[in-house]
Design a protein around this motif. Structure first.
Motif, mmCIF file in Angstrom:
data_model
loop_
_atom_site.group_PDB
_atom_site.id
_atom_site.type_symbol
_atom_site.label_atom_id
_atom_site.label_comp_id
_atom_site.label_asym_id
_atom_site.label_seq_id
_atom_site.Cartn_x
_atom_site.Cartn_y
_atom_site.Cartn_z
ATOM 1 N N VAL A 144 -74.630 48.836 82.899
ATOM 2 C CA VAL A 144 -74.165 49.983 83.329
ATOM 3 C C VAL A 144 -74.924 51.186 83.337
ATOM 4 C CG1 VAL A 144 -72.151 51.422 83.316
ATOM 5 C CG2 VAL A 144 -71.859 49.093 82.720
ATOM 6 N N PRO A 145 -75.061 51.976 84.394
ATOM 7 C CA PRO A 145 -75.885 53.102 84.289
ATOM 8 C C PRO A 145 -75.338 54.037 83.298
ATOM 9 C CG PRO A 145 -74.992 53.234 86.498
ATOM 10 C CD PRO A 145 -74.369 51.654 85.614
ATOM 11 N N ALA A 146 -76.066 54.749 82.724
ATOM 12 C CA ALA A 146 -75.643 56.126 81.645
ATOM 13 C C ALA A 146 -76.667 57.030 81.541
ATOM 14 C CB ALA A 146 -75.582 55.182 79.966
ATOM 15 N N LEU A 147 -76.135 58.213 81.584
ATOM 16 C CA LEU A 147 -77.109 59.372 81.467
ATOM 17 C C LEU A 147 -76.901 59.818 80.137
ATOM 18 C CD1 LEU A 147 -78.864 61.216 83.241
ATOM 19 C CD2 LEU A 147 -76.869 62.742 83.443
ATOM 20 N N GLU A 148 -77.873 59.816 79.494
ATOM 21 C CA GLU A 148 -77.995 60.279 77.821
ATOM 22 C C GLU A 148 -78.673 61.602 77.818
ATOM 23 O OE1 GLU A 148 -80.342 58.533 74.166
ATOM 24 O OE2 GLU A 148 -79.017 57.184 74.961
ATOM 25 N N ALA A 149 -78.341 62.516 76.715
ATOM 26 C CA ALA A 149 -78.690 63.725 76.495
ATOM 27 C C ALA A 149 -78.546 64.042 75.173
ATOM 28 C CB ALA A 149 -78.358 64.836 77.403
ATOM 29 N N GLU A 150 -79.653 64.969 74.648
ATOM 30 C CA GLU A 150 -79.539 65.185 73.283
ATOM 31 C C GLU A 150 -79.304 66.618 73.364
ATOM 32 O OE1 GLU A 150 -83.540 65.902 71.022
ATOM 33 O OE2 GLU A 150 -82.927 63.880 70.370
ATOM 34 N N LEU A 151 -78.301 67.096 72.469
ATOM 35 C CA LEU A 151 -77.801 68.519 72.612
ATOM 36 C C LEU A 151 -78.015 69.010 71.243
ATOM 37 C CD1 LEU A 151 -75.846 70.525 73.964
ATOM 38 C CD2 LEU A 151 -73.964 69.678 72.539
ATOM 39 N N PHE A 152 -78.993 70.281 70.973
ATOM 40 C CA PHE A 152 -79.513 70.940 70.025
ATOM 41 C C PHE A 152 -78.860 72.352 69.934
ATOM 42 C CE2 PHE A 152 -82.577 73.551 68.113
ATOM 43 C CZ PHE A 152 -82.710 73.144 66.844
ATOM 44 N N ASP A 153 -78.244 72.729 68.778
ATOM 45 C CA ASP A 153 -77.583 73.821 68.792
ATOM 46 C C ASP A 153 -78.192 74.836 67.593
ATOM 47 O OD1 ASP A 153 -76.570 73.000 66.401
ATOM 48 O OD2 ASP A 153 -74.400 73.455 66.834
ATOM 49 N N GLY A 154 -79.374 74.365 67.062
ATOM 50 C CA GLY A 154 -79.904 75.036 65.779
ATOM 51 C C GLY A 154 -79.402 74.390 64.558
ATOM 52 N N SER A 155 -78.231 73.988 64.379
ATOM 53 C CA SER A 155 -77.887 73.325 63.126
ATOM 54 C C SER A 155 -78.057 71.893 63.161
ATOM 55 C CB SER A 155 -76.302 73.624 62.825
ATOM 56 O OG SER A 155 -75.605 72.707 64.013
ATOM 57 N N GLY A 156 -78.074 71.083 64.260
ATOM 58 C CA GLY A 156 -78.143 69.720 64.425
ATOM 59 C C GLY A 156 -78.328 69.231 65.673
ATOM 60 N N VAL A 157 -78.412 67.869 65.916
ATOM 61 C CA VAL A 157 -78.535 67.281 67.276
ATOM 62 C C VAL A 157 -77.500 66.247 67.348
ATOM 63 C CG1 VAL A 157 -80.257 65.716 68.570
ATOM 64 C CG2 VAL A 157 -81.019 67.542 67.035
ATOM 65 N N LEU A 158 -77.061 66.315 68.765
ATOM 66 C CA LEU A 158 -76.006 65.336 68.930
ATOM 67 C C LEU A 158 -76.292 64.574 70.353
ATOM 68 C CD1 LEU A 158 -72.856 64.387 68.636
ATOM 69 C CD2 LEU A 158 -72.291 66.178 70.068
ATOM 70 N N THR A 159 -76.107 63.368 70.301
ATOM 71 C CA THR A 159 -76.386 62.408 71.570
ATOM 72 C C THR A 159 -74.927 62.619 72.410
ATOM 73 O OG1 THR A 159 -77.834 61.197 70.474
ATOM 74 C CG2 THR A 159 -77.017 60.492 72.576
ATOM 75 N N VAL A 160 -75.009 62.946 73.575
ATOM 76 C CA VAL A 160 -73.916 63.167 74.762
ATOM 77 C C VAL A 160 -74.406 61.979 75.759
ATOM 78 C CG1 VAL A 160 -73.042 64.533 76.165
ATOM 79 C CG2 VAL A 160 -73.898 65.377 74.267
ATOM 80 N N LEU A 161 -73.490 61.149 75.881
ATOM 81 C CA LEU A 161 -73.663 60.121 76.825
ATOM 82 C C LEU A 161 -72.653 60.101 77.945
ATOM 83 C CD1 LEU A 161 -75.651 57.405 76.935
ATOM 84 C CD2 LEU A 161 -73.578 56.205 75.929
ATOM 85 N N TRP A 162 -73.047 59.848 79.094
ATOM 86 C CA TRP A 162 -72.000 59.760 80.408
ATOM 87 C C TRP A 162 -72.214 58.455 80.855
ATOM 88 C CZ3 TRP A 162 -74.487 64.180 79.721
ATOM 89 C CH2 TRP A 162 -73.592 65.552 79.526
ATOM 90 N N LEU A 163 -71.093 57.524 80.736
ATOM 91 C CA LEU A 163 -71.408 56.132 81.237
ATOM 92 C C LEU A 163 -70.923 56.291 82.692
ATOM 93 C CD1 LEU A 163 -69.354 54.500 78.237
ATOM 94 C CD2 LEU A 163 -71.933 54.397 78.766
ATOM 95 N N GLY A 164 -71.783 55.261 83.285
ATOM 96 C CA GLY A 164 -71.432 55.106 84.813
ATOM 97 C C GLY A 164 -72.031 56.232 85.740
ATOM 98 N N ARG A 165 -72.916 57.039 85.174
ATOM 99 C CA ARG A 165 -73.600 58.212 85.770
ATOM 100 C C ARG A 165 -75.031 57.926 85.754
ATOM 101 N NH1 ARG A 165 -69.932 62.388 86.470
ATOM 102 N NH2 ARG A 165 -71.403 63.221 88.003
ATOM 103 N N ARG A 166 -75.599 58.070 86.910
ATOM 104 C CA ARG A 166 -77.307 58.101 87.009
ATOM 105 C C ARG A 166 -77.656 59.615 86.720
ATOM 106 N NH1 ARG A 166 -78.214 53.161 88.512
ATOM 107 N NH2 ARG A 166 -77.126 52.022 89.989
ATOM 108 N N ARG A 167 -76.984 60.587 87.360
ATOM 109 C CA ARG A 167 -77.592 61.854 87.171
ATOM 110 C C ARG A 167 -76.237 62.717 87.503
ATOM 111 N NH1 ARG A 167 -79.067 62.992 93.190
ATOM 112 N NH2 ARG A 167 -79.425 60.961 93.642
ATOM 113 N N ILE A 168 -76.156 64.057 86.957
ATOM 114 C CA ILE A 168 -75.174 64.854 86.978
ATOM 115 C C ILE A 168 -75.992 66.166 87.447
ATOM 116 C CG2 ILE A 168 -73.326 66.252 85.872
ATOM 117 C CD1 ILE A 168 -73.037 63.976 84.173
ATOM 118 N N ALA A 169 -75.293 66.892 88.456
ATOM 119 C CA ALA A 169 -75.859 68.113 88.883
ATOM 120 C C ALA A 169 -76.046 69.153 87.917
ATOM 121 C CB ALA A 169 -75.311 68.620 90.335
ATOM 122 N N GLY A 170 -77.067 69.796 87.550
ATOM 123 C CA GLY A 170 -77.108 70.744 86.631
ATOM 124 C C GLY A 170 -77.417 70.347 85.028
#
Length: 120
Positions: free
Chosen positions: A63-89
């Protein structure tokens, strides 16, 4: 020997600027009323804001999955959207706010299919 000390000074200045950037991000996002990644509880609804460091297409179980690494200065979180190849923006360097529950998968904190808002 002077070459090593110059290199050391340059590395120190680079490290301190990265630390300053992280402090600036924490201050900015803390003022917005959202929880920081480091103190966000697992398995409870949370709202986080940060900068996307990386965005990658990583299929999971065919299944396609768009994975992103979110950083806020205190830590890192992996954000994953299943079934998505890309998301505008959704692109590296973009500030977003996500809402969802944080889980742990293979020792990594991850949020699956969060609601998101692109920040100006």
């Amino acid at each position: 020997m002077p070459e090593k000390s110059r290199l050391r000074r340059r590395l120190t200045s680079w490290a301190s600027s990265s630390d300053q950037h992280a402090r600036d991000l924490r201050r900015e996002f803390q003022e917005s009323g959202v929880v920081d990644i480091a103190s966000a509880p697992d398995r409870e609804p949370v709202r986080l804001r940060g900068t996307l460091r990386t965005v990658t297409l990583r299929p999971r179980g065919g299944v396609p999955a768009l994975e992103a690494e979110l950083f806020d200065g205190s830590g890192v979180l992996t954000v994953l959207w299943l079934g998505r190849r890309r998301i505008a923006g959704i692109a590296p360097g973009r500030v977003i706010q996500v809402t969802g529950r944080i889980g742990v998968h293979d020792g990594t904190r991850i949020m699956f299919n969060p609601r998101y808002e692109l920040m100006p």
